[in-house]
Scaffold this active site. Structure first.
Site, PDB file in Angstrom:
ATOM      1  N   GLU A 165      71.961  -2.002 100.339  1.00  0.00           N
ATOM      2  CA  GLU A 165      71.150  -1.761  99.139  1.00  0.00           C
ATOM      3  C   GLU A 165      70.127  -2.850  98.848  1.00  0.00           C
ATOM      4  OE1 GLU A 165      73.566  -0.973  95.745  1.00  0.00           O
ATOM      5  OE2 GLU A 165      74.597   0.698  96.675  1.00  0.00           O
ATOM      6  N   GLU A 344      79.084   4.575 100.451  1.00  0.00           N
ATOM      7  CA  GLU A 344      79.754   4.193  99.201  1.00  0.00           C
ATOM      8  C   GLU A 344      79.663   5.357  98.235  1.00  0.00           C
ATOM      9  OE1 GLU A 344      78.481   0.621  97.185  1.00  0.00           O
ATOM     10  OE2 GLU A 344      78.483  -0.549  99.036  1.00  0.00           O
TER      11      GLU A 344
END
Ligand code: FCB
Length: 437
Positions: A165, A344
């Site tokens: 990310e 995730e």
């Protein structure tokens, strides 16, 4: 419900080094920007640090047994860069390499496939002092580190993710200052974003040159901005935020270009686009897609308050499983990626172990089922999804929120380091065994 996933679909769970390892100053590990940031009073709730976290550095054999009990097929974890290169570059800390070597072997012996993230936010502090992500040299610093890891573990580890990310690192770390390294400078954030893309691509090429069979990806938090009304300003804001949060990282990697909306809005802040840079960035084998919730927009603005029509998690995030489906399909529509893996997805609750020794996290069970249904629906509609790795394997250090939000399928008692598989963990095991539910 009868939901069946494709035969070779991979099931697992994820964590990250700073969130679980502890042993922050042991065996020659160098300081990271998170070690520094978490020790500054006021930066993290209750001033909690990751010094000990779940102590997985020492307890990984016990954790791997729990993973086996849950039938996990893959474990995604990250390498702490300063454990390998305490100063970021230069001398290697052999004890750090040995640790991950042993852990990879233990996972493989247990029949669990290691998936490695190279950068999950814990930059060596020494590199921050040399300019960190806004310094273009970082593309080479990162590549050297990536090569070291591929040389050491590439014979046994197939799945690699360069970055986790970068959106969060660039914007929360350099623009808003709410995460390490705690800087507030819009231009630096956009320069850092460019270097994340460049470092990803450069490392990709260098790792492939060593082991052509590696599968190398990058993970992204999908930030779908959902306009709740037809207000043209709501739709315009949602579209711009897509480019600012997703496009700036996805377009260079998937298409070798930069979103025009970003170049138009910040003409003096994005580094000059070099064709050779863009060609380097444009490399990946899979995209790790991470999803928690949609960001809601109404009347042309982000909704800050909780709305009665949504349920919220312990993080204060709305539960929006439809948004998960929409997000996946938006990726497919905009970029046509060759492969996607969910790396995730999960929810935070304030879980406690009951008198009967069980953690009955009913809401998390519902969350998983609803979100897995969204994944399944996207597969049916053609999304090239090959894996689902839940966040998280165990309760851990949730960055600036400290230990309060619990995301795990395994409960961690931080005082005793006792682990308890939650009911959601048993449900997940059952889903894995049936390859559906
Ligand atoms: C993601 C991070 C992960 C964890 C979850 C809740 O953005 O990648 O480390 O903190 O959020």
């Amino acid at each position: 419900m009868n939901i069946q996933f494709p035969e070779d679909f991979v099931w697992g769970a994820a964590t990250a080094a700073y969130q679980v390892e502890g042993a922050a100053f042991e065996d020659g590990k160098g300081e990271s920007i998170w070690d520094r940031f978490s020790h500054v009073p006021g930066n993290v709730e209750r001033n909690e640090t990751g010094d000990v976290a779940c102590d997985q550095y020492h307890r990984y054999p016990e954790d791997i047994k729990l993973m086996q009990e849950m039938d996990l097929q893959a474990y995604r974890f990250s390498i702490s860069w300063p454990r390998i290169y305490p100063q970021g570059t230069g001398a290697i800390n052999e004890k750090g390499l040995d640790h991950y070597d042993r852990m990879v072997d233990a996972l493989l012996e247990a029949g669990i496939d290691p998936w490695i993230t190279l950068y999950h936010w814990d930059l060596p502090q020494a590199l921050h002092e040399r300019g960190g992500w806004p310094n273009r040299d970082i593309a080479d610093w990162f590549t050297d580190y990536a090569v070291t890891m591929a040389e050491r573990l590439g014979d046994r580890v197939k799945h690699w993710m360069t970055m986790n990310e970068p959106w969060v690192c660039a914007y929360f770390g350099y623009r808003d200052g709410i995460m390490a390294p705690g800087i507030k400078d819009h231009k630096l954030a956009l320069v850092a974003a460019y270097h994340f893309n460049l470092a990803h691509g450069r490392a990709y090429n260098a790792m492939k040159a060593i082991h052509p069979n590696l599968k190398i990806g990058i993970t992204h938090a999908t930030q779908q901005h959902r306009a709740l009304d037809d207000h043209p300003e709501s739709r315009a804001l949602a579209e711009f935020l897509w480019e600012e949060n997703n496009g700036i990282f996805l377009e260079p990697i998937l298409a070798g270009s930069y979103p025009q909306a970003i170049l138009d809005k910040y003409p003096d802040q994005v580094p000059t686009l070099e064709c050779t840079d863009l060609a380097e960035m444009n490399n990946y084998d899979f995209i790790g897609l991470q999803y928690y919730c949609d960001t809601l927009i109404r009347n042309g603005e982000r909704v800050q308050e909780k709305l009665p029509e949504f349920e919220y998690t312990e993080m204060g995030w709305p539960i929006t499983p439809d948004g998960f489906y929409n997000n996946i399909m938006e990726y497919v529509r905009r970029y046509n990626p060759k492969e996607l893996a969910i790396t995730e997805n999960g929810m935070a609750l304030a879980d406690e172990v009951g008198r009967d020794g069980r953690v009955n996290d009913i809401r998390r069970q519902g969350y998983f089922k609803a979100h897995l249904s969204a994944v399944h629906r996207a597969i049916q509609d053609g999304a090239p999804l090959t894996a689902y790795l839940a966040w998280s394997f165990m309760d851990n250090y949730e960055w600036a929120c400290g230990y309060r939000p619990r995301f795990g399928m395994v409960h961690t008692d931080y005082a005793t380091q006792a682990r308890t598989i939650k009911e959601s963990g048993y449900l997940f095991a059952k889903i894995i065994r049936n390859n559906g539910f």
